[in-house]
Design a protein around this motif. Structure first.
Motif, PDB file in Angstrom:
ATOM      1  N   UNK A  59       3.811  -1.355  97.214  1.00  0.00           N
ATOM      2  CA  UNK A  59       4.965  -1.288  96.548  1.00  0.00           C
ATOM      3  C   UNK A  59       4.943  -2.178  95.396  1.00  0.00           C
ATOM      4  N   UNK A  60       5.356  -1.872  94.128  1.00  0.00           N
ATOM      5  CA  UNK A  60       5.337  -2.781  92.833  1.00  0.00           C
ATOM      6  C   UNK A  60       6.604  -3.051  92.508  1.00  0.00           C
ATOM      7  N   UNK A  61       7.271  -4.450  92.146  1.00  0.00           N
ATOM      8  CA  UNK A  61       8.413  -4.510  91.904  1.00  0.00           C
ATOM      9  C   UNK A  61       8.988  -3.833  90.730  1.00  0.00           C
ATOM     10  N   UNK A  62      10.310  -3.244  90.692  1.00  0.00           N
ATOM     11  CA  UNK A  62      10.701  -2.800  89.504  1.00  0.00           C
ATOM     12  C   UNK A  62      10.028  -1.399  89.005  1.00  0.00           C
ATOM     13  N   UNK A  63       8.929  -0.810  89.511  1.00  0.00           N
ATOM     14  CA  UNK A  63       8.309   0.153  89.275  1.00  0.00           C
ATOM     15  C   UNK A  63       9.255   1.515  89.465  1.00  0.00           C
ATOM     16  N   UNK A  64      10.076   1.487  90.384  1.00  0.00           N
ATOM     17  CA  UNK A  64      10.657   2.843  90.408  1.00  0.00           C
ATOM     18  C   UNK A  64      11.900   2.807  89.464  1.00  0.00           C
ATOM     19  N   UNK A  65      12.419   1.798  89.071  1.00  0.00           N
ATOM     20  CA  UNK A  65      13.292   1.817  87.719  1.00  0.00           C
ATOM     21  C   UNK A  65      12.653   2.032  86.579  1.00  0.00           C
ATOM     22  N   UNK A  66      11.588   1.451  86.431  1.00  0.00           N
ATOM     23  CA  UNK A  66      10.733   1.690  85.205  1.00  0.00           C
ATOM     24  C   UNK A  66      10.560   3.416  85.203  1.00  0.00           C
ATOM     25  N   UNK A  67       9.899   3.665  86.091  1.00  0.00           N
ATOM     26  CA  UNK A  67       9.397   5.166  86.057  1.00  0.00           C
ATOM     27  C   UNK A  67      10.834   6.158  85.884  1.00  0.00           C
ATOM     28  N   UNK A  68      11.860   5.896  86.538  1.00  0.00           N
ATOM     29  CA  UNK A  68      12.997   6.643  86.323  1.00  0.00           C
ATOM     30  C   UNK A  68      13.519   6.770  85.105  1.00  0.00           C
ATOM     31  N   UNK A  69      13.623   5.352  84.525  1.00  0.00           N
ATOM     32  CA  UNK A  69      14.012   5.379  83.220  1.00  0.00           C
ATOM     33  C   UNK A  69      13.310   5.776  82.113  1.00  0.00           C
ATOM     34  N   UNK A  70      11.818   5.577  82.139  1.00  0.00           N
ATOM     35  CA  UNK A  70      10.948   6.178  81.189  1.00  0.00           C
ATOM     36  C   UNK A  70      11.091   7.491  81.247  1.00  0.00           C
ATOM     37  N   UNK A  71      11.051   8.214  82.398  1.00  0.00           N
ATOM     38  CA  UNK A  71      11.473   9.832  82.714  1.00  0.00           C
ATOM     39  C   UNK A  71      12.636  10.167  81.793  1.00  0.00           C
ATOM     40  N   UNK A  72      13.691   9.357  82.109  1.00  0.00           N
ATOM     41  CA  UNK A  72      15.150   9.731  81.336  1.00  0.00           C
ATOM     42  C   UNK A  72      14.978   9.779  79.952  1.00  0.00           C
ATOM     43  N   UNK A  73      14.202   8.680  79.538  1.00  0.00           N
ATOM     44  CA  UNK A  73      14.128   8.555  78.029  1.00  0.00           C
ATOM     45  C   UNK A  73      13.686   9.873  77.480  1.00  0.00           C
ATOM     46  N   UNK A  74      12.475  10.546  77.955  1.00  0.00           N
ATOM     47  CA  UNK A  74      11.732  11.322  77.718  1.00  0.00           C
ATOM     48  C   UNK A  74      12.478  12.702  77.842  1.00  0.00           C
ATOM     49  N   UNK A  75      13.233  12.926  78.825  1.00  0.00           N
ATOM     50  CA  UNK A  75      14.134  14.153  79.260  1.00  0.00           C
ATOM     51  C   UNK A  75      14.991  14.126  77.815  1.00  0.00           C
ATOM     52  N   UNK A  76      15.602  13.217  77.451  1.00  0.00           N
ATOM     53  CA  UNK A  76      16.655  13.200  76.391  1.00  0.00           C
ATOM     54  C   UNK A  76      15.805  13.393  75.130  1.00  0.00           C
ATOM     55  N   UNK A  77      14.814  12.934  74.853  1.00  0.00           N
ATOM     56  CA  UNK A  77      14.004  13.108  73.689  1.00  0.00           C
ATOM     57  C   UNK A  77      13.280  14.653  73.663  1.00  0.00           C
ATOM     58  N   UNK A  78      13.203  15.670  74.725  1.00  0.00           N
ATOM     59  CA  UNK A  78      12.561  16.789  74.636  1.00  0.00           C
ATOM     60  C   UNK A  78      13.844  17.954  74.970  1.00  0.00           C
ATOM     61  N   UNK A  79      15.126  17.471  75.028  1.00  0.00           N
ATOM     62  CA  UNK A  79      16.198  18.631  75.113  1.00  0.00           C
ATOM     63  C   UNK A  79      15.906  19.803  74.372  1.00  0.00           C
ATOM     64  N   UNK A  80      15.482  19.441  73.007  1.00  0.00           N
ATOM     65  CA  UNK A  80      15.365  20.619  72.385  1.00  0.00           C
ATOM     66  C   UNK A  80      14.354  21.529  72.382  1.00  0.00           C
ATOM     67  N   UNK A  81      13.560  21.163  73.002  1.00  0.00           N
ATOM     68  CA  UNK A  81      12.182  21.999  73.544  1.00  0.00           C
ATOM     69  C   UNK A  81      12.490  23.011  74.784  1.00  0.00           C
ATOM     70  N   UNK A  82      13.064  22.333  75.666  1.00  0.00           N
ATOM     71  CA  UNK A  82      13.010  22.990  76.995  1.00  0.00           C
ATOM     72  C   UNK A  82      14.351  22.383  77.763  1.00  0.00           C
ATOM     73  N   UNK A  83      15.006  23.140  78.501  1.00  0.00           N
ATOM     74  CA  UNK A  83      15.928  22.545  79.473  1.00  0.00           C
ATOM     75  C   UNK A  83      15.308  21.868  80.432  1.00  0.00           C
ATOM     76  N   UNK A  84      15.907  20.727  80.760  1.00  0.00           N
ATOM     77  CA  UNK A  84      15.348  19.976  81.990  1.00  0.00           C
ATOM     78  C   UNK A  84      16.203  19.924  83.094  1.00  0.00           C
ATOM     79  N   UNK A  85      15.762  19.342  84.310  1.00  0.00           N
ATOM     80  CA  UNK A  85      16.540  19.508  85.677  1.00  0.00           C
ATOM     81  C   UNK A  85      17.498  18.305  85.751  1.00  0.00           C
ATOM     82  N   UNK A  86      17.740  17.259  84.835  1.00  0.00           N
ATOM     83  CA  UNK A  86      18.652  16.383  84.941  1.00  0.00           C
ATOM     84  C   UNK A  86      20.082  16.817  85.057  1.00  0.00           C
ATOM     85  N   UNK A  87      20.830  16.387  85.965  1.00  0.00           N
ATOM     86  CA  UNK A  87      22.195  16.663  85.934  1.00  0.00           C
ATOM     87  C   UNK A  87      23.208  14.985  85.571  1.00  0.00           C
TER      88      UNK A  87
END
Ligand code: ADP
Ligand code: MG
Length: 318
Positions: A59-87
């Motif tokens: 395990x790597x400290x903070x890794x889960x939070x980093x990954x989740x937040x980076x993914x959320x950043x990109x989901x919001x940056x790409x909403x105009x291209x394709x709908x995504x699964x985030x609720x």
């Protein structure tokens, strides 16, 4: 960057959710994520587990939070291209998403000839069925990004490259859906490339997963994270490339390299990973968050009782 909070966080890395939540819901685990199936909705928690060579090693400290937040950043940056699964977000490491029917292929997009594609090319093999021009150099940029899909292997097996023709011939994906997916993948990669360029980074290659819901193609899983992508620093790329050296990178290659230096390539017993290597890996993940998003990383999940928080949410939604 020192990131002194990592020394503290290493004592409480998030191993993941238990097999069953206190409320009785069953938890299914991938290598990195823990998933609760609520019917139409999935609750996905990103743990601090790290996999290399398709095996969970530490395990790597903070890794889960980093990954989740980076993914959320990109989901919001790409909403105009394709709908995504985030609720919605449940905790800093946990999201509620729309459950989709997953396509059985992972869509890899490559901007540069590196990694396994370079190894195949050097061995004279086509890359996912694509014949490349001769005389290309290691780490050379492609004129246009390449889509090199791979099959989603069952647990414990390695993903295998597959050509677009083979995907259609085997009927793995509907032709109209595959057309949409390929166009979306290229548009997503272009957005990632442009955003990264503003941050002084090169998005080298990445893996997307897509799912179907109500006949619509959705972007799911994770997007442009250090686990699913390679990033290089743009300023030194030309110089490194011309010298035939590896570009300076921002990703999880650090742990892979450490393991390979210890003679581990995925087979046999993995070496014990010391805390200083885990902290250095964490520094790189946090550095990646900051490099990619252009914002300072502030850990919010530390000290949070993730199990209790997810349990509470699941109880409310059931
Ligand atoms: N919206 C979704 N609907 C259905 N499955 C999903 C969705 N988003 C992600 N998944 C799946 O959930 C799993 C995430 O767990 P992860 O630990 O990343 O697994 P893996 O070991 O397969 O990479 C993956 O198998 C991914 O395909
Ligand atoms: Mg995954």
């Amino acid at each position: 960057m020192a990131y002194s909070f990592l020394e503290k966080e290493i004592k409480r890395t998030f191993q993941g959710l238990p097999e069953t939540l206190p409320c009785g819901s069953r938890v299914f685990s991938g290598k990195v994520r823990d998933i609760i199936d609520l019917g139409d909705t999935l609750v996905i928690s990103t743990s601090d587990r790290i996999s290399a060579f398709d095996r969970v090693l530490s395990t790597i400290p903070c890794k889960g939070e980093v990954l989740n937040k980076v993914a959320l950043h990109w989901f919001s940056r790409t909403e105009d291209i394709l709908p995504n699964h985030i609720i919605e977000s449940v905790t800093p490491r946990t999201v509620a998403v729309r459950k989709c029917e997953m396509l059985p292929v992972e869509v890899v997009v490559r901007g540069y000839l590196t990694g396994s594609a370079w190894r195949d090319y050097k061995a004279g093999k086509p890359v996912s069925g694509i014949a490349l021009p001769s005389g290309m150099q290691m780490n050379q940029r492609f004129e246009t990004p390449l889509i090199t899909p791979s099959t989603k292997a069952e647990q414990g097996l390695h993903d295998e490259p597959i050509s677009s023709e083979e995907i259609l011939r085997q009927g793995l994906v509907d032709p109209a859906v595959w057309d949409t997916v390929q166009k979306a993948a290229i548009a997503l990669f272009r957005r990632g490339t442009d955003d990264c360029a503003r941050q002084g980074l090169i998005l080298v290659d990445t893996k997307y997963e897509f799912g179907i819901l109500n006949g619509q193609v959705y972007l799911v899983d994770e997007v442009h994270t250090p686990d699913s992508s390679r990033f290089w620093f743009a300023d030194s790329y030309d110089q490194q490339f011309r010298a035939g050296k590896d570009p300076h990178k921002l990703d999880k290659e650090y742990l892979r390299q450490w393991l390979m230096d210890k003679g581990f390539m995925g087979d046999g017993e993995a070496p014990e990973i010391p805390d200083e290597v885990r902290i250095e890996t964490a520094r790189r993940y946090v550095g990646a968050y900051e490099g990619i998003t252009g914002t300072t990383f502030t850990p919010e999940a530390g000290g949070l009782d993730e199990v209790a928080a997810v349990d509470e949410y699941v109880k409310k939604m059931r």
